[in-house]
Design an enzyme around this catalytic site. Sequence first.
Site, PDB file in Angstrom:
ATOM      1  N   ASN A   5       0.877  -1.172   0.000  1.00 33.04           N
ATOM      2  CA  ASN A   5       0.000   0.000   0.000  1.00 33.04           C
ATOM      3  C   ASN A   5       0.919   1.228   0.000  1.00 33.04           C
ATOM      4  O   ASN A   5       1.500   1.567   1.024  1.00 33.04           O
ATOM      5  CB  ASN A   5      -0.891  -0.018   1.258  1.00 33.04           C
ATOM      6  N   TRP A   6       1.032   1.841  -1.166  1.00 36.20           N
ATOM      7  CA  TRP A   6       1.940   2.990  -1.280  1.00 36.20           C
ATOM      8  C   TRP A   6       1.378   4.256  -0.631  1.00 36.20           C
ATOM      9  O   TRP A   6       2.090   5.260  -0.511  1.00 36.20           O
ATOM     10  CB  TRP A   6       2.236   3.285  -2.756  1.00 36.20           C
ATOM     11  N   LYS A   7       0.090   4.215  -0.271  1.00 34.76           N
ATOM     12  CA  LYS A   7      -0.575   5.416   0.286  1.00 34.76           C
ATOM     13  C   LYS A   7      -0.345   6.584  -0.669  1.00 34.76           C
ATOM     14  O   LYS A   7      -0.311   6.378  -1.875  1.00 34.76           O
ATOM     15  CB  LYS A   7      -0.072   5.679   1.716  1.00 34.76           C
ATOM     16  N   GLU A  94      -6.634   5.099   7.958  1.00 32.93           N
ATOM     17  CA  GLU A  94      -6.405   6.495   7.535  1.00 32.93           C
ATOM     18  C   GLU A  94      -7.645   7.054   6.851  1.00 32.93           C
ATOM     19  O   GLU A  94      -7.954   8.246   6.974  1.00 32.93           O
ATOM     20  CB  GLU A  94      -5.164   6.558   6.628  1.00 32.93           C
ATOM     21  N   GLU A 160      -4.853  -4.422  11.067  1.00 31.05           N
ATOM     22  CA  GLU A 160      -3.861  -3.355  11.172  1.00 31.05           C
ATOM     23  C   GLU A 160      -4.134  -2.540  12.447  1.00 31.05           C
ATOM     24  O   GLU A 160      -4.932  -1.589  12.423  1.00 31.05           O
ATOM     25  CB  GLU A 160      -3.963  -2.418   9.966  1.00 31.05           C
ATOM     26  N   GLY A 225       3.009  -0.888   4.295  1.00 32.88           N
ATOM     27  CA  GLY A 225       3.056   0.516   3.910  1.00 32.88           C
ATOM     28  C   GLY A 225       4.484   0.950   3.630  1.00 32.88           C
ATOM     29  O   GLY A 225       5.038   0.715   2.555  1.00 32.88           O
ATOM     30  N   GLY A 226       5.129   1.568   4.614  1.00 31.93           N
ATOM     31  CA  GLY A 226       6.450   2.176   4.446  1.00 31.93           C
ATOM     32  C   GLY A 226       7.471   1.281   3.753  1.00 31.93           C
ATOM     33  O   GLY A 226       8.156   1.706   2.813  1.00 31.93           O
TER      34      GLY A 226
HETATM   35  P1  13P Z   1       3.325   0.661   7.697  1.00 24.51           P
HETATM   36  O1  13P Z   1       3.805  -0.632   7.079  1.00 24.51           O
HETATM   37  O2  13P Z   1       4.028   1.867   7.161  1.00 24.51           O
HETATM   38  O3  13P Z   1       3.280   0.590   9.176  1.00 24.51           O
HETATM   39  O4  13P Z   1       1.809   0.853   7.193  1.00 24.51           O
HETATM   40  C1  13P Z   1       0.916  -0.198   7.324  1.00 24.51           C
HETATM   41  C2  13P Z   1      -0.315   0.138   6.583  1.00 24.51           C
HETATM   42  O5  13P Z   1      -1.034   1.042   6.970  1.00 24.51           O
HETATM   43  C3  13P Z   1      -0.590  -0.618   5.352  1.00 24.51           C
HETATM   44  O6  13P Z   1      -1.883  -0.396   4.906  1.00 24.51           O
END
Ligand code: 13P
Length: 245
Positions: A5-7, A94, A160, A225-226
């Site tokens: 998930n690149w957000k 989010e 999550e 994510g990150g």
């Molecule tokens: P991180 O891996 O950056 O903690 O984010 C997790 C996330 O929200 C994936 O949807």
Amino acid sequence: MIIANWKCNGSKAMTNTWVNNFLTNYDETKKAFIGIAPPSIYIQRLLETELNKLAEINIGSQDIDISSGARTGAISSDMILDFDCKFSIIGHSERRQLFNETNEEIKQKILKIAKKTITILCVGETREENKNDQTRDILKKQLEVVKDIELNNSLVIAYEPVWAIGTGNTPTPNNINEIHKFIKDVVQSTSYNSEYPMVLYGGSVNQENAKSFFKEEFVDGALIGGASLDGKEFANIINIFNETN
Ligand code: 13P
């Protein structure tokens, strides 16, 4: 199943570097379902890269809107399907926190998309809820959105914990395993066709800690994510998953 998930991150240059780094490091001997959800403006670009030659790689969307038409800024489920997206992430914390998304809207989105493509529904408690020992109650409430919905095996849950996202903190692997079993049982007992879903873990997963989660019985993969913003690290995490399963 491992999902990136690149957000709201990325650029044209980043997608090129990412694809190169990913392909150089990805070991394709085993083929777990791999998903990449870039910001929607980059979906077409990723579809046109070398990634497209690997059948196990799927491009998806980070969200869909509940409807279409006069809804400025929104992207509808039909548009996502039109662009061959193979999954959509729904109900990310989010979206819930920054965009005030409610369980009712999340249910509408699931109804729009669940029979057409894979739906990754995110659930998770805040730090305070966790401290107050409310995790199971909160998850049960969030999972009510799948109650009585016919799912056609398309539903995947991502656990999550909000307090684990982007913080470097995580529950213990054993805790995660217990919660995943709980989630599977809740969905099985409430969904229309008694679906027993895959459950992914998300929250500060990286190439150092991934193995500790993947070894657990009820952890079916990860939503990342990150660490997914670096093509090399994302490929390494998939390789670890494939070695562990
Ligand atoms: P991180 O891996 O950056 O903690 O984010 C997790 C996330 O929200 C994936 O949807």
